[in-house]
Design an enzyme around this catalytic site. Structure first.
Site, PDB file in Angstrom:
ATOM      1  N   GLU A   1       0.823  -1.211   0.000  1.00 16.80           N
ATOM      2  CA  GLU A   1       0.000   0.000   0.000  1.00 16.80           C
ATOM      3  C   GLU A   1       0.858   1.261   0.000  1.00 16.80           C
ATOM      4  O   GLU A   1       0.514   2.252  -0.640  1.00 16.80           O
ATOM      5  CB  GLU A   1      -0.957   0.000   1.196  1.00 16.80           C
ATOM      6  CG  GLU A   1      -2.063  -1.053   1.094  1.00 16.80           C
ATOM      7  CD  GLU A   1      -2.899  -0.918  -0.171  1.00 16.80           C
ATOM      8  OE1 GLU A   1      -2.939   0.178  -0.768  1.00 16.80           O
ATOM      9  OE2 GLU A   1      -3.498  -1.933  -0.572  1.00 16.80           O
TER      10      GLU A   1
ATOM     11  N   TYR B   1      -6.076   6.881   3.674  1.00 21.38           N
ATOM     12  CA  TYR B   1      -6.207   5.794   2.703  1.00 21.38           C
ATOM     13  C   TYR B   1      -5.501   4.525   3.184  1.00 21.38           C
ATOM     14  O   TYR B   1      -6.092   3.436   3.231  1.00 21.38           O
ATOM     15  CB  TYR B   1      -5.647   6.191   1.323  1.00 21.38           C
ATOM     16  CG  TYR B   1      -5.467   4.938   0.499  1.00 21.38           C
ATOM     17  CD1 TYR B   1      -6.582   4.294  -0.026  1.00 21.38           C
ATOM     18  CD2 TYR B   1      -4.222   4.334   0.356  1.00 21.38           C
ATOM     19  CE1 TYR B   1      -6.447   3.084  -0.696  1.00 21.38           C
ATOM     20  CE2 TYR B   1      -4.091   3.134  -0.307  1.00 21.38           C
ATOM     21  CZ  TYR B   1      -5.202   2.521  -0.837  1.00 21.38           C
ATOM     22  OH  TYR B   1      -5.072   1.324  -1.469  1.00 21.38           O
TER      23      TYR B   1
ATOM     24  N   ASP C   1      -9.024   6.175  -2.423  1.00 26.97           N
ATOM     25  CA  ASP C   1      -7.918   6.712  -3.204  1.00 26.97           C
ATOM     26  C   ASP C   1      -8.481   7.385  -4.459  1.00 26.97           C
ATOM     27  O   ASP C   1      -9.684   7.574  -4.582  1.00 26.97           O
ATOM     28  CB  ASP C   1      -6.928   5.604  -3.554  1.00 26.97           C
ATOM     29  CG  ASP C   1      -7.537   4.596  -4.511  1.00 26.97           C
ATOM     30  OD1 ASP C   1      -8.758   4.648  -4.734  1.00 26.97           O
ATOM     31  OD2 ASP C   1      -6.793   3.761  -5.049  1.00 26.97           O
TER      32      ASP C   1
END
Length: 380
Positions: A41, A124, A142
């Site tokens: 991520e 996020y 996102d």
DNA sequence: AAGTCGGGGGG
DNA sequence: CCCCCAGACTT
């Protein structure tokens, strides 16, 4: 926006089913190890899947556990991040992993409050880790998600505004089907990446086209609304490839950048910024940098650092665009000028300078703009 | 709210 | 050439 319950239910059910049929086989989807999800991520922030894949493989091979990453020297982490950009991501990740080792006994926290305290883990990334690794019903909003939601629900607010993001997070959370947060959130992003693309969305293959408000209004190409970013400011620079001699024959001089700011702690060719007035003084019609008198700015600066150099010939001109700065850089090959060195034999260079050739460059992390220059010089 | 922080791919 | 991308942090 006039949203009906059936529109939301349809979306949640269809998207989840679609994702489970069409999900790509990505490296970080082969495990639910929170540490691996976390790495992926962070790498994927502002970075494409195809770019990340080889970096992800190299990273988990070298740092398979949080302990191995926590114990590694920072330069090695930076070297594995070389070319990915946004290098503070790498430093924040290592710092946060060390924090998890010390404060959380080596277990990635599973609550929004705790995980959000970690460096580099924003709204996020926290939602992505919690939903994908722990299946917690947290939104992960996102750019893909905002595009999909702005179209499906015809949201015309500027997605660059924090208020719009909050709205999207609230909406995204409501849409999560019970017990399927990870798959649903990934499905939302997968749809944005593969179907609901920025331009020319593939509506005819979209699982939720039937109730897409933007499609109905023929607005799919116009959404999301996003204010245009400011263009990068121009900067003019002149860099030196200083060729070594004697014991340093075949090598060139590099230096490490400062601890903070742009490309912090990365290695580079010595260079200086050239005032616009100098650059504009160029005779060329293309605004190219006037090497004289700019070159003296460079040689003077190096002399201050006890490094005497003599310009030999022009190497090349290169341009490089960062998010907010555009570099227009002239590169000049120089030889060492021992007579300018205060004590050519004994005087030491500052410790942030090193001599390298292509065989030892692998020990130093370079931003791409200099990596490309050095590779061209060494003809790799 | 605006600026800082990289780099590459696609239309 | 422009736009965008699995954003976060600082001021």
């Amino acid at each position: 926006m006039n949203t009906t319950t059936t529109q939301k239910q349809f979306f949640s059910e269809q998207l989840l089913a679609w994702y489970r049929r069409h999900r790509r086989d990505l490296p970080w989807r082969r495990s639910r190890n929170p540490y691996y999800i976390w790495i992926s991520e962070v790498m994927l922030q502002q970075t494409r899947v195809d770019t990340v894949i080889p970096y992800f493989h190299r990273f988990i091979e070298r740092f398979p556990t949080m302990q191995s990453l926590a114990e590694a020297p920072e330069e090695e982490v930076l070297k594995l991040w070389e070319g990915l950009g946004y290098y503070s991501r790498a430093r924040n990740l290592q710092g946060a992993v060390r924090e998890v080792q010390e404060r959380y006994g080596g277990t990635v926290p599973d609550t929004k409050e705790e995980i959000s305290t970690l460096k580099g883990v924003g709204p996020y990334t926290s939602g992505a880790i919690l939903s994908i690794a722990y299946n917690k019903p947290e939104p992960a909003v996102d750019g893909n998600v905002m595009r999909v939601l702005s179209r499906y629900f015809l949201i015309e607010e500027d997605i660059m505004k924090p208020a719009t993001r909050s709205l999207m997070e609230k909406l995204a959370k409501e849409l999560i089907p019970g017990g399927a947060a990870g798959d649903f959130n990934q499905g939302l992003m997968e749809l944005g990446a593969m179907v609901c693309t920025p331009r020319s969305p593939h509506c005819l293959t979209c699982p939720v086209m039937e109730h897409c408000s933007a499609r109905d209004a023929r607005m799919e190409e116009a959404l999301p609304v996003k204010k245009k970013a400011k263009p990068p400011r121009p900067e003019y620079r002149i860099a030196a490839i200083v060729e070594g001699s004697g014991v340093h024959a075949g090598k060139v001089l590099i230096r490490q950048r400062p601890q903070e700011g742009l490309l912090a702690r990365m290695w580079e060719l010595p260079h200086v910024e050239v005032p616009f007035a100098y650059a504009a003084a160029a005779d060329g019609k293309d605004g190219s940098i006037a090497i004289p008198p700019s070159i003296s700015l460079l040689t003077d600066r190096l002399a201050e650092e006890t490094i005497g150099v003599r310009p030999e010939r022009r190497f090349m001109r290169t341009e490089h665009t960062f998010s907010h700065i555009h570099w227009d850089m002239e590169v000049v090959i120089c030889s060492l000028e021992p007579s300018v060195l205060p004590a050519a034999s004994g005087m030491l260079m500052p410790s942030h300078y090193e001599w390298v050739d292509s065989s030892v460059m692998g020990q130093y992390a370079f931003p791409n703009v200099f990596l490309k220059l050095l590779n061209r010089y060494f003809q790799k």
